[in-house]
Design a protein around this motif. Structure first.
Motif, PDB file in Angstrom:
ATOM      1  N   ALA A 279       0.820  -1.222   0.000  1.00 35.33           N
ATOM      2  CA  ALA A 279       0.000   0.000   0.000  1.00 35.33           C
ATOM      3  C   ALA A 279       0.848   1.263   0.000  1.00 35.33           C
ATOM      4  CB  ALA A 279      -0.933  -0.002   1.205  1.00 35.33           C
ATOM      5  N   SER A 280       2.076   1.189   0.500  1.00 38.28           N
ATOM      6  CA  SER A 280       2.938   2.376   0.538  1.00 38.28           C
ATOM      7  C   SER A 280       3.836   2.477  -0.697  1.00 38.28           C
ATOM      8  CB  SER A 280       3.786   2.378   1.809  1.00 38.28           C
ATOM      9  OG  SER A 280       4.647   1.255   1.841  1.00 38.28           O
ATOM     10  N   ASP A 281       3.733   1.519  -1.598  1.00 33.66           N
ATOM     11  CA  ASP A 281       4.477   1.570  -2.855  1.00 33.66           C
ATOM     12  C   ASP A 281       3.873   2.678  -3.715  1.00 33.66           C
ATOM     13  OD1 ASP A 281       5.386   1.202  -5.501  1.00 33.66           O
ATOM     14  OD2 ASP A 281       5.429  -0.973  -5.301  1.00 33.66           O
ATOM     15  N   PRO A 282       4.656   3.702  -4.111  1.00 33.13           N
ATOM     16  CA  PRO A 282       4.079   4.809  -4.889  1.00 33.13           C
ATOM     17  C   PRO A 282       3.497   4.373  -6.227  1.00 33.13           C
ATOM     18  CG  PRO A 282       6.447   5.106  -4.606  1.00 33.13           C
ATOM     19  CD  PRO A 282       6.064   3.897  -3.835  1.00 33.13           C
TER      20      PRO A 282
ATOM     21  N   TRP B 292      -0.649  -8.809  -8.723  1.00 27.23           N
ATOM     22  CA  TRP B 292      -0.090  -7.529  -8.278  1.00 27.23           C
ATOM     23  C   TRP B 292       0.808  -6.951  -9.364  1.00 27.23           C
ATOM     24  CZ3 TRP B 292       0.237  -3.420  -5.357  1.00 27.23           C
ATOM     25  CH2 TRP B 292       1.450  -2.825  -5.075  1.00 27.23           C
ATOM     26  N   GLU B 293       1.717  -7.760  -9.906  1.00 27.01           N
ATOM     27  CA  GLU B 293       2.628  -7.267 -10.931  1.00 27.01           C
ATOM     28  C   GLU B 293       1.892  -6.966 -12.232  1.00 27.01           C
ATOM     29  OE1 GLU B 293       5.659 -10.244 -11.041  1.00 27.01           O
ATOM     30  OE2 GLU B 293       6.664  -9.432  -9.266  1.00 27.01           O
ATOM     31  N   SER B 294       0.903  -7.779 -12.599  1.00 21.79           N
ATOM     32  CA  SER B 294       0.182  -7.535 -13.844  1.00 21.79           C
ATOM     33  C   SER B 294      -0.684  -6.284 -13.768  1.00 21.79           C
ATOM     34  CB  SER B 294      -0.689  -8.742 -14.223  1.00 21.79           C
ATOM     35  OG  SER B 294      -1.793  -8.852 -13.363  1.00 21.79           O
ATOM     36  N   GLU B 295      -1.037  -5.887 -12.544  1.00 18.46           N
ATOM     37  CA  GLU B 295      -1.847  -4.684 -12.387  1.00 18.46           C
ATOM     38  C   GLU B 295      -0.989  -3.455 -12.116  1.00 18.46           C
ATOM     39  OE1 GLU B 295      -5.476  -5.049 -10.153  1.00 18.46           O
ATOM     40  OE2 GLU B 295      -5.529  -7.195 -10.512  1.00 18.46           O
ATOM     41  N   GLY B 296       0.329  -3.604 -12.265  1.00 19.62           N
ATOM     42  CA  GLY B 296       1.202  -2.439 -12.196  1.00 19.62           C
ATOM     43  C   GLY B 296       2.034  -2.313 -10.949  1.00 19.62           C
ATOM     44  N   GLY B 297       1.959  -3.259 -10.025  1.00 15.32           N
ATOM     45  CA  GLY B 297       2.749  -3.176  -8.806  1.00 15.32           C
ATOM     46  C   GLY B 297       4.204  -3.482  -9.081  1.00 15.32           C
ATOM     47  N   SER B 298       5.062  -3.028  -8.180  1.00 18.47           N
ATOM     48  CA  SER B 298       6.499  -3.205  -8.382  1.00 18.47           C
ATOM     49  C   SER B 298       6.978  -4.573  -7.959  1.00 18.47           C
ATOM     50  CB  SER B 298       7.261  -2.140  -7.620  1.00 18.47           C
ATOM     51  OG  SER B 298       7.112  -2.333  -6.230  1.00 18.47           O
ATOM     52  N   GLY B 299       6.118  -5.347  -7.322  1.00 15.56           N
ATOM     53  CA  GLY B 299       6.515  -6.674  -6.918  1.00 15.56           C
ATOM     54  C   GLY B 299       7.220  -6.732  -5.585  1.00 15.56           C
ATOM     55  N   VAL B 300       7.268  -5.624  -4.835  1.00 16.91           N
ATOM     56  CA  VAL B 300       7.899  -5.652  -3.514  1.00 16.91           C
ATOM     57  C   VAL B 300       7.044  -6.450  -2.551  1.00 16.91           C
ATOM     58  CG1 VAL B 300       9.444  -3.740  -3.078  1.00 16.91           C
ATOM     59  CG2 VAL B 300       7.055  -3.296  -3.349  1.00 16.91           C
ATOM     60  N   ARG B 301       7.707  -7.149  -1.683  1.00  8.75           N
ATOM     61  CA  ARG B 301       7.004  -7.921  -0.655  1.00  8.75           C
ATOM     62  C   ARG B 301       7.338  -7.389   0.691  1.00  8.75           C
ATOM     63  NH1 ARG B 301       4.202 -12.781  -1.339  1.00  8.75           N
ATOM     64  NH2 ARG B 301       4.335 -13.500  -3.425  1.00  8.75           N
TER      65      ARG B 301
END
Length: 150
Positions: free
Chosen positions: A115-118, A141-150
């Protein structure tokens, strides 16, 4: 009072969330003052918060914080179901994912980070759904644009 479990986006957020908050219990009147006290005072005084009635059915209309009163607005909007909006008058506002107090620590840590990933493009309900799927939603998460951080 223990510090709140909070993680904010470092820079300007471009997604639907500006971070996440993991309260220890569901009593807003107990948890909110610590949350407010942990925010940078340079952003101004928190004047109002908006919470979902589903997550906070017994939320009071006002909560005392050090030196002032915070208005609590309850809403039935689905987008607010698992979020809290923190308003600082004309200075700014934050939209935070509210992680359920009983969420397992591993899932909560992932949610705080995501949630804190810009670059997070996901809403609060969508992130919680991914966490509930056992964190197997990494590809989503990655397919929807997230950076993949865990």
């Amino acid at each position: 009072m223990p510090l709140p479990r909070l993680r904010l986006t470092r820079d300007a957020s471009h997604g639907p969330l500006d971070g996440a908050w993991w309260p220890r219990c569901d009593a807003l009147e107990l948890e909110l003052p610590a949350l407010i006290g942990s925010l940078d005072p340079s952003v101004g005084t928190v004047t109002r918060v908006t919470v979902g009635t589903a997550a906070w059915p017994d939320a009071p209309q006002k909560v005392m914080a050090p030196g002032h009163v915070i208005e609590v607005v309850r809403t039935d909007r689905a987008a607010e179901a698992h979020a809290i909006t923190v308003d600082c008058g004309t200075v700014g506002r934050w939209e935070l994912l509210v992680i359920p107090p009983d969420e397992p620590a591993g899932a909560a840590a992932w949610l705080l980070t995501a949630a804190s990933d810009p670059g997070n493009p996901l809403s609060a309900p969508r992130l919680l759904a991914l966490a509930e799927s056992g964190l197997d939603g990494q590809d989503t998460w990655e397919s929807e644009g997230g950076s993949g951080v865990r």
